[in-house]
Design an enzyme around this catalytic site. Structure first.
Site, mmCIF file in Angstrom:
data_model
loop_
_atom_site.group_PDB
_atom_site.id
_atom_site.type_symbol
_atom_site.label_atom_id
_atom_site.label_comp_id
_atom_site.label_asym_id
_atom_site.label_seq_id
_atom_site.Cartn_x
_atom_site.Cartn_y
_atom_site.Cartn_z
ATOM 1 N N GLU A 131 20.193 -5.774 6.598
ATOM 2 C CA GLU A 131 18.936 -4.773 7.102
ATOM 3 C C GLU A 131 19.605 -3.949 7.914
ATOM 4 O O GLU A 131 19.326 -2.845 8.054
ATOM 5 C CB GLU A 131 17.978 -5.486 7.531
ATOM 6 C CG GLU A 131 17.093 -6.446 6.530
ATOM 7 C CD GLU A 131 16.412 -5.613 5.583
ATOM 8 O OE1 GLU A 131 16.344 -4.313 5.930
ATOM 9 O OE2 GLU A 131 15.781 -6.379 4.796
ATOM 10 N N ASP A 278 19.142 -6.607 -6.520
ATOM 11 C CA ASP A 278 19.150 -5.004 -6.896
ATOM 12 C C ASP A 278 20.095 -3.935 -6.424
ATOM 13 O O ASP A 278 20.631 -3.298 -7.357
ATOM 14 C CB ASP A 278 17.601 -4.736 -6.291
ATOM 15 C CG ASP A 278 17.488 -5.257 -4.709
ATOM 16 O OD1 ASP A 278 18.430 -5.648 -4.101
ATOM 17 O OD2 ASP A 278 16.325 -4.968 -4.143
ATOM 18 N N GLU A 372 3.710 -7.477 -4.825
ATOM 19 C CA GLU A 372 5.002 -8.006 -4.519
ATOM 20 C C GLU A 372 5.572 -8.709 -5.383
ATOM 21 O O GLU A 372 6.843 -8.544 -5.563
ATOM 22 C CB GLU A 372 4.833 -8.931 -3.077
ATOM 23 C CG GLU A 372 6.202 -9.170 -2.405
ATOM 24 C CD GLU A 372 6.867 -7.888 -1.743
ATOM 25 O OE1 GLU A 372 7.614 -8.139 -0.881
ATOM 26 O OE2 GLU A 372 6.376 -6.979 -1.939
ATOM 27 N N GLU A 390 9.717 1.865 -3.518
ATOM 28 C CA GLU A 390 10.740 1.887 -4.530
ATOM 29 C C GLU A 390 9.815 2.574 -5.829
ATOM 30 O O GLU A 390 10.561 3.286 -6.597
ATOM 31 C CB GLU A 390 11.126 0.394 -5.248
ATOM 32 C CG GLU A 390 12.091 -0.275 -4.135
ATOM 33 C CD GLU A 390 11.748 -0.606 -2.773
ATOM 34 O OE1 GLU A 390 12.434 -0.906 -1.986
ATOM 35 O OE2 GLU A 390 10.488 -0.734 -2.809
#
Length: 801
Positions: A131, A278, A372, A390
């Site tokens: 992150e 991802d 989610e 996204e």
């Protein structure tokens, strides 16, 4: 351009090749309406950013319901989510280049001054390497690139002397200690001040990390290297990618989700394109575009072929076992996979991108936001929506590639949903439950970094932007890195990918950008034709996609148990002594139906399961054993990935129930005396399961039963899940189980009516006396069937034996 391989164009070049005739079709929305939507996006951004600056800065994030900043250590811990917070004004840094894209240049210059003057990076805080890299390092680099561009224009930021780049370099060196492992894969966390292995670091004991966490460093680290001329960052990130490539399943080129950072063994072998993996795929493709190294493209193409062969079941993207990819190991999808259609656009594979995006849009329309996680029949699995961008990202890329005005309408629906269901007085609040619309007191930095950037670009003409957007590549956090970096350093000659070549029909776009005629041969309505085939997915009675390739069946509509389905087909499944099964009774069937084909394949794959591996989650049992129940009430419970392993407790764990105070157990337990030695009931929500478990274990509880906070949830309608920890849960040793709300209410009612309620936590119910043996044996058999087929609650035994 090495090896005779033409370097693929960025998205901008792809867009120029795709459907120029459709460009005029954007007028279908109306130029005035597009302009109105663009202005509305700007107003929404002003509301969100202004609320952060007014109520939260210099805190990392805004708490929009409380109208104050979220400061780590000052609010109840949220577990892993808080690892993004490092006391470095996260939201401000993450928003820097968004300010430029939205043409807010005065605000940008002011924000750069604030970062330069106020932000410190030497904080004694443990942060997520992943992150911090994508949000803070990426934000600093994107901000520097924008500041450098504006300074070169001779009007603004003439005072700027690469201060953001110096901060980025400082942060890069603070992240580097995380890579000091025997494999070269990074630790998931690092202390900004003390590194990883220092006595004061409070980290460095982790054994594993997610694939995306290790494989999403190359863009930011390589950009930092090429801007500072210090190669250590790019070399380090490249080495981690080399390890992941080497550890792939070489027979099919799939990777798992979690990997041991010391020996490179796979910890979780499920393979998909969503959470945990991802951006690893994303960064292989984009590293090729940004850095000009053929190796990244070759690796991406190898993975992409595997994804389309095993994981893609259009319009679904399902997880499979990396060593046995014909087995789908879970029946739900997470929202992070919504980025994938955008990545397929970048590769030029538009048909599956359109299909998956349309499926996601239908789910979004049904629930107002993308949950989610949602099941393969599009029911809510995890109800949260933390304002993830996204889906908007893929919508923008599809519009840019096709110029189909349909995607402007999709973008409009996103804008309307955000304003109607997420907007609050102090910004925009995440949605805790898309079914009820209940808010959560969080506004993550990625909402400002990504969502508004993609929405603004969707409704804005290229000529109205303060920069040429086609000169940049988007990072996974939508930060802008210039394509000119590809000339700053030649490809590394050591970085060689070896795998068998040979382009088949499905690899038509592996080395070149497709032309419009290839994708849409003389048919400008092709995109609509693809979409229309998937518009009825969520309609009642519509056939659902199977979890097995090529089979369609209405399994989730009927909610029949697998053995019931076989029975309805005239099939009987007989267990044999050697753990095999025999199928009988099919000779009278006139012809094989799709459902029959599914059944046969289901049985085949059951027999072919790898030894010792079971797909999905194995339920546990909560059995009420005290009078007047005497074991007749058995509730299906979900397990935890941490705490006592109940599968190793032959006789289970018994305890008397007590209600935790506070009920959510996110703070110190106030009724410690009552909890001592008892089985505590605690409600889900507000903090991590691990936090609740620690609080109750410290109070002396012998175990914890967590009860869902979603009204009306039950195991008959929801899919069981496994509770996860906060990354460091070795200290939690008590047993932990999870009940949905309706099952949990059974215990709450029993506790309100009886002074003493005793329960047994186990893998299956136990027998309580000879006179009940027949009944409980029947119940036990039913429960075992439910365990093997991932289903249902076991209630009191039927009357007949």
């Amino acid at each position: 351009m090495g090896g005779g391989l033409a370097r693929g164009p960025p998205l901008a070049v792809l867009a120029a090749l795709l459907w120029a005739p459709l460009a005029a079709g954007a007028a279908a929305l109306g130029a005035a309406e597009k302009s109105r939507l663009r202005d509305q996006v700007v107003e929404m951004f002003d509301h969100a950013y202004g609320s952060y600056m007014k109520h939260a800065y210099p805190a990392d994030e805004l708490m929009p319901l409380s109208c104050r900043g979220r400061v780590r250590g000052m609010e109840p811990s949220r577990g892993d989510v808080d690892d993004a917070l490092g006391k470095f004004s996260l939201t401000l840094i993450d928003t820097l280049d968004t300010l430029v894209v939205l043409n807010k240049l005065d605000e940008f210059e002011d924000a750069v001054r604030k970062v330069v003057l106020d932000v410190r990076l030497d904080n004694d805080v443990v942060v997520s390497v992943f992150e911090t890299n994508i949000r803070v390092l990426g934000g600093l680099l994107g901000g520097h690139v924008m500041a450098d561009m504006l300074k070169a224009q001779g009007v603004r930021l003439q005072w700027y002397k690469d201060e953001l780049l110096h901060l980025a370099r400082d942060l890069g060196y603070r992240l580097l200690p995380a890579f000091n492992t025997t494999s070269g894969l990074p630790y998931p966390r690092v202390n900004l001040k003390y590194g990883v292995l220092s006595p004061n670091s409070r980290t460095g004991t982790e054994l594993d990390t997610c694939t995306a966490c290790a494989g999403t460093m190359i863009l930011e680290f390589a950009a930092l290297s090429r801007l500072t001329q210090e190669t250590v960052f790019e070399d380090t990130a490249r080495r981690a990618l080399d390890v992941l490539w080497e550890k792939r399943q070489k027979g099919n080129n799939l990777v798992g989700t979690v990997i041991n950072i010391h020996n490179g063994d796979w910890v979780r072998r499920d393979s998909g394109v969503g959470a945990g993996i991802d951006s690893y795929y994303e960064y292989l493709m984009k590293a090729y575009i940004l850095l000009g190294d053929d190796t990244y493209l070759e690796r991406f193409n190898a993975h992409y072929v595997a994804i389309m062969k095993y994981i893609s079941q259009p319009p679904l993207l399902l997880n499979v076992h990396m060593h046995n990819p014909t087995v789908s190991i879970r029946s739900w999808m997470d929202s992070l996979l919504a980025f994938f259609p955008g990545l397929q656009v970048l590769r030029g594979d538009l048909k599956p991108a359109i299909e998956t995006h349309e499926m996601l849009y239908q789910v979004t329309k049904q629930h107002k936001f993308l949950p989610e996680a949602f099941t393969s029949d599009f029911a809510v699995y995890w109800a949260q929506h933390p304002l993830r961008p996204e889906f908007a990202e893929s919508t923008y890329f599809l519009y840019k590639a096709t110029r189909d005005p349909y995607y402007l309408q999709v973008g409009k629906s996103i804008v309307e949903s955000l304003n109607e269901y997420a907007r609050v007085a102090c910004g925009f609040a995440a949605v805790q439950d898309v079914r009820t619309g209940r808010h959560e007191d969080r506004m993550d930095s990625f909402f400002l970094a990504e969502m508004f950037k993609y929405l603004y670009l969707l409704f804005t003409e290229k000529r109205d932007l303060p920069l040429d957007i086609d000169d940049y590549i988007f990072t996974t956090e939508a930060h802008l890195l210039p394509l000119s970096l590809s000339t700053a350093r030649p490809p590394c000659p050591r970085n060689v990918t070896m795998f068998r070549r040979g382009l088949g029909e499905e690899e038509i776009f592996t080395r070149s950008c497709p032309s419009a005629q290839t994708l849409f041969p003389n048919n400008p309505t092709f995109t609509r034709t693809i979409r229309d085939a998937h518009k009825q997915l969520l309609q009642p009675g519509a056939e659902r996609m199977a979890l097995f390739r090529g089979i369609e069946f209405p399994l989730h509509d009927t909610r029949m148990e697998t053995l019931e389905i076989l029975k309805s087909l005239g099939l009987t499944l007989l267990p044999l002594g050697d753990r095999s099964v025999q199928l009988t009774g099919i000779q009278h069937k006139q012809e094989a139906s799709p459902l029959g084909l599914f059944s046969l394949k289901f049985i085949t794959e059951l027999v072919d399961l790898p030894a010792g591996e079971q797909p999905g989650i194995s339920p546990l049992a909560v059995q009420v054993i005290s009078p007047p129940f005497f074991g007749r009430v058995v509730l299906t419970a979900g397990p935890a990935q941490f705490g006592m392993d109940l599968t190793k407790q032959e006789h289970g764990v018994k305890g008397s129930l007590v209600l935790s105070e506070p009920y959510q157990a996110c703070a110190a337990i106030s009724n410690r005396k009552e909890v001592q030695g008892k089985m505590a009931l605690a409600q889900r929500g507000e903090c991590m399961f691990a936090t609740k478990a620690r609080n109750l274990q410290e109070a002396g509880a012998s175990g914890v039963i967590f009860i869902d906070n979603a009204e009306g949830s039950c195991s008959e309608e929801m899919v069981l899940f496994q509770m996860v920890g906060d990354g460091s849960t070795a200290d939690i040793v008590i047993p932990l189980v999870f009940l949905f709300q309706k099952e949990g209410q059974v215990l709450l009612d029993a506790l309100s009516q009886h002074r003493n309620v005793d329960v047994l936590l186990a893998t299956k119910p136990m027998f309580l006396g000879e006179e009940k043996t027949d009944q409980l044996l029947s119940a036990s058999q039913l429960h075992q069937t439910a365990t093997e087929t991932h289903t249902r609650m076991v209630t009191s035994a039927p009357d007949q034996a």
